[in-house]
Every structure is written in C-alpha cells, then in structure tokens.
Design a protein around this motif. Structure first.
Motif, PDB file in Angstrom:
ATOM      1  N   ILE A 258       0.832  -1.205   0.000  1.00 26.29           N
ATOM      2  CA  ILE A 258       0.000   0.000   0.000  1.00 26.29           C
ATOM      3  C   ILE A 258       0.865   1.251   0.000  1.00 26.29           C
ATOM      4  O   ILE A 258       0.533   2.255  -0.649  1.00 26.29           O
ATOM      5  CB  ILE A 258      -0.946  -0.015   1.223  1.00 26.29           C
ATOM      6  N   LYS A 259       2.002   1.186   0.660  1.00 26.26           N
ATOM      7  CA  LYS A 259       2.866   2.364   0.725  1.00 26.26           C
ATOM      8  C   LYS A 259       3.430   2.746  -0.638  1.00 26.26           C
ATOM      9  O   LYS A 259       3.875   3.887  -0.842  1.00 26.26           O
ATOM     10  CB  LYS A 259       4.010   2.122   1.718  1.00 26.26           C
ATOM     11  N   THR A 260       3.411   1.832  -1.601  1.00 20.52           N
ATOM     12  CA  THR A 260       3.929   2.165  -2.932  1.00 20.52           C
ATOM     13  C   THR A 260       3.022   3.127  -3.685  1.00 20.52           C
ATOM     14  O   THR A 260       3.454   3.744  -4.656  1.00 20.52           O
ATOM     15  CB  THR A 260       4.120   0.887  -3.765  1.00 20.52           C
ATOM     16  N   PHE A 261       1.769   3.251  -3.269  1.00 22.99           N
ATOM     17  CA  PHE A 261       0.862   4.149  -3.993  1.00 22.99           C
ATOM     18  C   PHE A 261       0.062   5.079  -3.079  1.00 22.99           C
ATOM     19  O   PHE A 261      -0.724   5.892  -3.561  1.00 22.99           O
ATOM     20  CB  PHE A 261      -0.109   3.349  -4.869  1.00 22.99           C
ATOM     21  N   ALA A 262       0.237   4.983  -1.760  1.00 23.69           N
ATOM     22  CA  ALA A 262      -0.530   5.826  -0.838  1.00 23.69           C
ATOM     23  C   ALA A 262       0.337   6.240   0.338  1.00 23.69           C
ATOM     24  O   ALA A 262       1.328   5.587   0.670  1.00 23.69           O
ATOM     25  CB  ALA A 262      -1.775   5.089  -0.343  1.00 23.69           C
ATOM     26  N   SER A 263      -0.064   7.345   0.981  1.00 24.99           N
ATOM     27  CA  SER A 263       0.646   7.811   2.172  1.00 24.99           C
ATOM     28  C   SER A 263      -0.122   7.498   3.441  1.00 24.99           C
ATOM     29  O   SER A 263       0.346   7.772   4.543  1.00 24.99           O
ATOM     30  CB  SER A 263       0.881   9.322   2.086  1.00 24.99           C
ATOM     31  N   GLY A 264      -1.316   6.929   3.289  1.00 26.03           N
ATOM     32  CA  GLY A 264      -2.110   6.598   4.455  1.00 26.03           C
ATOM     33  C   GLY A 264      -3.275   5.702   4.088  1.00 26.03           C
ATOM     34  O   GLY A 264      -3.540   5.434   2.910  1.00 26.03           O
ATOM     35  N   ILE A 265      -3.962   5.238   5.118  1.00 27.40           N
ATOM     36  CA  ILE A 265      -5.155   4.425   4.915  1.00 27.40           C
ATOM     37  C   ILE A 265      -6.298   5.005   5.729  1.00 27.40           C
ATOM     38  O   ILE A 265      -6.091   5.678   6.746  1.00 27.40           O
ATOM     39  CB  ILE A 265      -4.921   2.946   5.295  1.00 27.40           C
ATOM     40  N   LEU A 266      -7.514   4.752   5.268  1.00 29.56           N
ATOM     41  CA  LEU A 266      -8.734   5.138   5.969  1.00 29.56           C
ATOM     42  C   LEU A 266      -9.515   3.862   6.237  1.00 29.56           C
ATOM     43  O   LEU A 266      -9.841   3.125   5.303  1.00 29.56           O
ATOM     44  CB  LEU A 266      -9.561   6.102   5.117  1.00 29.56           C
ATOM     45  N   VAL A 267      -9.794   3.584   7.491  1.00 29.68           N
ATOM     46  CA  VAL A 267     -10.452   2.331   7.855  1.00 29.68           C
ATOM     47  C   VAL A 267     -11.674   2.600   8.719  1.00 29.68           C
ATOM     48  O   VAL A 267     -11.715   3.589   9.458  1.00 29.68           O
ATOM     49  CB  VAL A 267      -9.490   1.393   8.623  1.00 29.68           C
TER      50      VAL A 267
END
Length: 764
Positions: A258-267
């Motif tokens: 996920i870090k290859t395309f985003a700087s964070g997650i929303l859960v």
C-alpha cells in the motif's frame, strides 16, 4: 450557531441564514494551547475530516453543512466531498452514486430511474451520468439518513460542484476528495482521473481517497505528494476492491504494498477497536495503528457519528469514544472522519490529555440523578460509588419509606419502576393511588425493608422508545441502601461531598400510612452527625413547600424547591413565597429552553429571575443519550451543558452521567475569553429555525404558564394518622387528584404493564 467574529464575503441565501445563527469563526484555533506530544505519525494533533460538512445536522454535502463545519470545528478542519461525475464531466459532491439516497430527484417527474452495472452488480436508481449539471439544477439535497431531522429538506440546498466548494468564503478549509466507482464512470466515457488532475491544477486538494488501489496508482506519478496525499480507503473486510479483485481483509496484510501508492489508509473504526456484536462491548484493540505507523503510513478512522448507538464502554458519550482513539496512552489515529466535526474538534482540542483531577475551570455543581444511574441501576451502591469516582459534588438520595418505617434510597415510591418486584411473590400487591400516580403501582410502604432488600434493582432505560438502552450487563446488580447506610458511606468519602435528600409524598405517608418521612430524615441526619459543625453539606429537596418549611423550623440545611412541571417563568409573588422556605430551585431544561419536535423554539428568563432574587438554580436532567438533547445542541452533551452554564449561568447540573459534567468543567477550552474556540461557545438556541423553510417549522406552542403563588402555597404537613395502614391488597386507595406540581402518567392495565416488564427482562 455561535457568535460570529468575522463576516464572510459573498453570501448565498442559506449562508446568510447561518450567519444569523451567530456562528463563530475563530481566527486562530485554541489548538495552539495544546502542546502535548501526540502518538500520531507526525506527532501533531489528529485531523478532523468533516464528512459532507456537518452532515449530522444539515443535508450531506450542502452549502449549509460545509459552512457549519467550517465555523464550528478546528481551524484546520478538512472538508470531505464524495465526488460524482455528471454527463458533462462536472464533479459534484453527493454522498452516494445513487442520487435518490441524498436528493429529492425521485419525486420529480422529469427524471427517470435506470439500471446499470456497478462493480458487477445490477443497480437501479438515478445516476449523475445521465444528466448535465444544468439539468440537475432543479434537484436539491435532502437528509439521506432518515433517523435525522428532515426539517431542512425544503431549504433548497443546491448540489455543489467541487469548484463551488472551494470558492466559499474567505477562509478555505482543507479539501478531501473521495473517489469511488472509477470503472463505472469509465463505462460512460467519463474519467475520474482526468477530473481530479484538472481540479488539482487550480485547487489545493489536501487528500484524495479511494477504495480502488488501481485508481490511486494511476494518480501517483501525477500528484505532488507535498500538496496532496493519497489515502487507500478500506471497506468492510470481506468486500472486494474491484481494481485488484482482492478482499480488503487480504489487502490489509500487505501494508508495504500500500505504501507504494498511498501515504495513508482510511479504515472503519471497527478495524481498530472491534465491538462484540452481541454484547456491544469493546474487544481488545488491534495492532493496526501501530503496524501502519511502523511502515510510515498514516491512519484515519471513519464512521464517527453522535446519533447512533456506540459501545456500552463509552456510556453513550461520543467524546469518550474519540478519546479512546486519540488519547489511550498507546496510540493515536492521525485523523477522524465524522458527521459531527464539532464533537471531534472539542475532543482533540479541549478534552484530550486532560484528566478528571485537573483544576475546575467553572464552579458549576455536579449533582447526581440517583447516583450514576446512566451506568448502574439507580440508587444502588454501584451507582453511588461510580458517581463519587466520577467527581460528583452532590450525591442524591430520594428517600422512600418501607412498611416498617425504614427510610431508604430509591428513585421512585413505586417499586415497579426500578426493581424486579413484578416477577416476585409481591406482584399481587398492585393498586392505584391517584394521590401519588394515575396508574397502578407496587408501593414501598406496602413491603417491609427486608422484603425490599430481597428485590433486584433494574437499569433505567428512559430512551428505550428510541432503541437506546443502558448497559444491560448491570441489570439486577448492586444493593439498595438505607438512608443511614447512604449517609455513612457518603461521609466516609470526603468532607467536600454534599448530599441531597429528596422527599416526596410526605403528606400522603403521614395521613394514610402513619409514616413521617421528614422525622425519619431528620433523625437519620442527626444520628449520622450531619447536624454538627464540620459535617458535609446537606441539601433537602422537595416539590412541596410544606416539607421545606418543616425543615426550616428544625434544621439548618440548604432547602431546594423543585418545580416539577414546565413553566415559562414565575410571578414575583411566587418567588417571594419561595424565598420564605428555600435557598434554591430546581427547574427542568424545557423551562429554560422550550422545545418543539426536538428543536429549541425560544428561551425564558426564568434562571436570571430566580438568581436576581438570590435563589440558586439547578437544572435537570442532563443525559448523554443524543435523543435527550435538542438538535440545537448538535447531539452533544457537552454543547448542551456548556450552553446552560455559559449562556444562562445555571448553578448546577443534575445528571445521570456525572462523569460527563465533571469532564466538561475541567476542559482546557474554558475561560479563554476572546480566544474561546467556536466549539466551546454557547449556541444561539432556536437559531436552527432560521435555516428552515416556513412549511417545515415545528408547530408553534403557547408559552408555558408562569409559576403562581397559589401553586407554591400549601397547608402544613398533616399529623400522623395514628392508625394502622390499610391492607395493601385492598383495591384502590381513595385520594385527591395529583396537584400540578406532580408528574402524572397515563393509566395502563397492571397486567399488561407487568407482562411488558417481564418480556423486556427476558430480552436482556
């Protein structure tokens, strides 16, 4: 809804109305005073993301909702827009791909429903791809959550484009674009990617989220990460990301990917603090936040709302829930997505890292309502111990009398209301006593104290009609206390802990049952040493002036007159009469701020009038459940308490959740003068009415009548009857109709009442 400090530029019609609500727009957030180190990835306070603006009050994504969010939240609030694309490639903010879920389109004949494939499922509805922006100009936003008020649905809330959203006002909050169904729009020759890139050239988009990893990957090379952060949004764990054909549960196991395309997650918040679906208790928190932070990703949590049931661990307090995500001593999420951004703002800025032992900022008394009866059965040792640990100032004991003359604490003279007597061998003792209440009851004076002790206490559920229940885990837990036990327990805690002894039905007990509750109270107080110098303060409360006059003759306690009905004020002669026998009064919330259909429709001068006559004013009952608060208070117990304390300057709050009131008066956002943030300003009550169409206004109500001298004046208490009480099994007791200063209830069949209680208990 708060006092405005800066006038915004060009105003839409709705926005003009909002300014009339006295909304505060602080130039600088009070957050600057909160220098505590946070357990977020950056070490800075978490962000507040307003989902569709203040969508808990106004229609999601409406101008009104965004304006209210901007003016009642942290200065760095981020406004969330769920982007849908129109036929002519305009990006509009609507929370659902099906327009009928948030607009009035289904009721307009010129628009038609169609069926399309959405993520592989045939879906029928009204879709933005079938209309140009101009063609949607006659479609208005409405409240899509049917548990919320529809009073703003006829306020002609226009659909906003993303461009409209960023052009509002002089102060621009941050912007978060949420993109879903990229493949669906591509099927209609519309490109979400092209739209986002086009917007990003002219507008600073702070965050872009999507539950489609492929979409975020397509943006990665075209977005400046110093300006815009990409956030991968997780749906429920068994749902599938259509761009990867993997479940979100499996995607969570590969955070480095996920870090290859985003700087964070929303859960969803349940990813972090799961809740047992059966017991509604929190399960142990997961390691998600720590795991995500270790790989250098931020974590945002969603699904925060004030007006839904939450885990019993939080005692119906949304602020307590926020604090569990941002101030638990182990980790903090980096931001929260909320329908009520005011509450998340105050949680972060005012309540986080503030214990219940820090100095009070206001001296408003916290008075318990049957102890901490929001958490435990009323008037039990558990409820009283919890109230003390929660920081209550005054512990209350409504005194009832047993058949053998023992005074004890119980919330009602009718055992049906808070015990399991209906399921006991005493269930045949029911009778009607109109002088006490209009329907049948099983009364304390018909059972000996040993019999009453054998009963089990039941939780009170005052909002069960709204499917809101208090913790059933503690049903039938705890012990009832005699007045003597209560006084000794209270005295042993602290010399600063006061007691409020509540006395009702004294005349009936003397005349019909040969029981003197006043003498029993005076005797118990004396034996416990409460009439000696240095003893804890004693308050005697009653709706009967005759009771208070008797105590005035025999003891020096604070005498509190309770006005049990809703009144619009008090005539001067009534106040003069009250001053003969009382030092303070208790009034209902609706006597201060009258309510119609859950909206405040005005205010009275009753508090200031009593206070100008040197009578202290205590107000009841403040609860945590959101349905107990008018919409004007934003489904937030702290907003309600703050308005009563700051706006009308009440002297005390009577509450079944003492912890909330105690936490309020210790928060860091009080006493800041002109620097007080908007979320700790009192609301301008009844101002929501100004944002409604006239056809949707709640019905006008005649002002409540004032309290008169005749209602206050009573004959002295009668002497004891000196005869044995009549058999409790003999039919109906004769008696006068209840006076106005008594709360009567509609008569019901005793058998049906008992059956209802039994069924309710079986369901717990």
């Amino acid at each position: 809804m708060w006092n405005s400090r800066s006038l915004l530029g060009s105003l839409s019609l709705t926005y003009s109305l909002l300014l009339l609500l006295r909304l505060v727009l602080p130039l600088v957030s009070a957050q600057g005073s909160n220098s505590t180190t946070w357990n977020t990835l950056s070490g800075s306070p978490p962000l507040v993301v307003a989902r569709g603006g203040f969508s808990g009050i106004f229609p999601d994504s409406s101008d009104s909702a965004y304006d209210l969010a901007a003016q009642t939240s942290l200065a760095n609030v981020i406004e969330w827009c769920d982007v849908q694309l129109t036929k002519d490639r305009e990006g509009i903010c609507i929370p659902n791909i099906k327009l009928e879920n948030a607009t009035d389109i289904s009721g307009i004949s010129e628009y038609t429903s169609k069926t399309y494939s959405v993520n592989g499922e045939q879906t029928s509805g009204y879709f933005s791809v079938d209309y140009t922006l101009k063609e949607l100009s006659n479609v208005f936003l409405i409240q899509g959550d049917y548990t919320r008020s529809n009073k703003f649905d006829n306020s002609h809330c226009q659909i906003l484009t993303v461009k409209d959203l960023v052009k509002r006002g002089k102060t621009q909050p941050g912007l978060w674009l949420n993109i879903q169904h990229d493949a669906f729009y591509a099927q209609h020759n519309l490109s979400m990617k092209n739209f986002v890139l086009s917007v990003s050239k002219t507008v600073n988009v702070n965050y872009i989220s999507s539950p489609e990893a492929g979409f975020l990957r397509s943006l990665r090379a075209h977005i400046n990460p110093r300006i815009t952060k990409l956030v991968f949004r997780f749906m429920e764990k068994d749902n599938v990301d259509p761009s990867t054909n993997q479940t979100f549960g499996s995607l969570l196991k590969n955070l480095t990917s996920i870090k290859t395309f985003a700087s964070g997650i929303l859960v969803p918040k349940g990813y972090i603090w799961p809740v047992d679906p059966t017991s509604l208790y929190l399960l142990p928190h997961t390691s998600l936040v720590s795991d995500v932070h270790k790989v250098g990703l931020e974590v945002f949590a969603s699904d925060f709302m004030n007006d839904v049931s939450i885990s019993y661990n939080y005692s119906h307090d949304p602020v307590a829930e926020y604090l569990n995500f941002i101030d638990n001593g182990n980790f903090s999420v980096d931001g929260v997505l909320s329908d009520f951004p005011l509450t998340s703002s105050e949680a972060i800025d005012c309540f986080a890292h503030v214990g219940l032992n820090v100095p009070k900022k206001v001296n408003t008394l916290v008075i318990s309502k049957y102890g901490a009866s929001g958490d435990y059965p009323p008037c039990t040792d558990l409820a009283y111990d919890k109230a003390v640990s929660d920081g209550v100032d005054v512990l209350d004991c409504p005194v009832q009398m047993s058949k053998d003359g023992i005074p004890f604490c119980l919330s009602s003279i009718d055992l049906l209301e808070s015990t399991n007597v209906a399921q006991s061998s005493f269930n045949k003792l029911g009778k009607t006593i109109p002088e006490i209440k209009s329907d049948k009851g099983i009364f304390t004076f018909d059972l000996a104290w040993d019999d009453i002790k054998s009963l089990s206490p039941l939780m009170l559920n005052p909002y069960s009609n709204n499917n809101l229940y208090r913790d059933p885990k503690y049903n039938k837990k705890g012990q009832f206390l005699t007045l003597s036990d209560f006084l000794n327990m209270t005295k042993g805690h602290s010399s600063t802990l006061s007691v409020m002894i509540i006395i009702e039905n004294a005349a009936y007990l003397a005349r019909k049952q040969n029981l003197s509750v006043t003498d029993a109270v005076i005797d118990s107080l004396s034996k416990a040493g409460y009439d000696k110098p240095g003893a804890p303060k004693v308050m005697i409360q009653s709706t009967n002036s005759s009771v208070l006059l008797k105590f005035k003759e025999r003891a020096k306690y604070e005498l509190v007159y309770k006005i049990d009905e809703i009144v619009g004020g008090a005539v001067d002669s009534a106040i003069s009469n009250i001053k003969r026998f009382a030092h303070s009064v208790v009034v209902k919330k609706a006597s201060v701020y009258p309510v119609s259909q859950a909206f405040v429709i005005g205010s009275t001068k009753i508090v200031s009038k009593f206070k100008s006559s040197n009578l202290s004013v205590y107000v009841e009952t403040f609860s945590n459940e959101f349905v107990s608060q008018a919409w004007d208070f934003m489904s937030d117990a702290y907003v309600e308490i703050n308005t009563f304390v700051q706006d009308v300057e009440i002297d005390g709050v009577i509450t079944d959740f003492p912890k909330t009131a105690n936490r309020y008066r210790r928060n860091r956002c009080l006493n800041l003068g002109d620097s007080t943030p908007s979320y700790m300003e009192p609301v301008a009550v009844s101002s929501l009415l100004q944002a409604m169409d006239e056809s949707f206004l709640p019905p006008a109500m005649a002002p409540a009548p004032p309290l008169t001298e005749d209602e206050v004046t009573e004959p002295p208490l009668p002497p004891l009857s000196k005869i044995a009480p009549s058999s409790p099994i003999n039919g109906t007791e004769p008696g006068a109709q209840p006076p106005r200063n008594t709360q009567a209830r509609v008569s019901v069949c005793f058998f049906l009442y008992t059956l209802t209680v039994l069924v309710a208990l079986l369901l717990l």
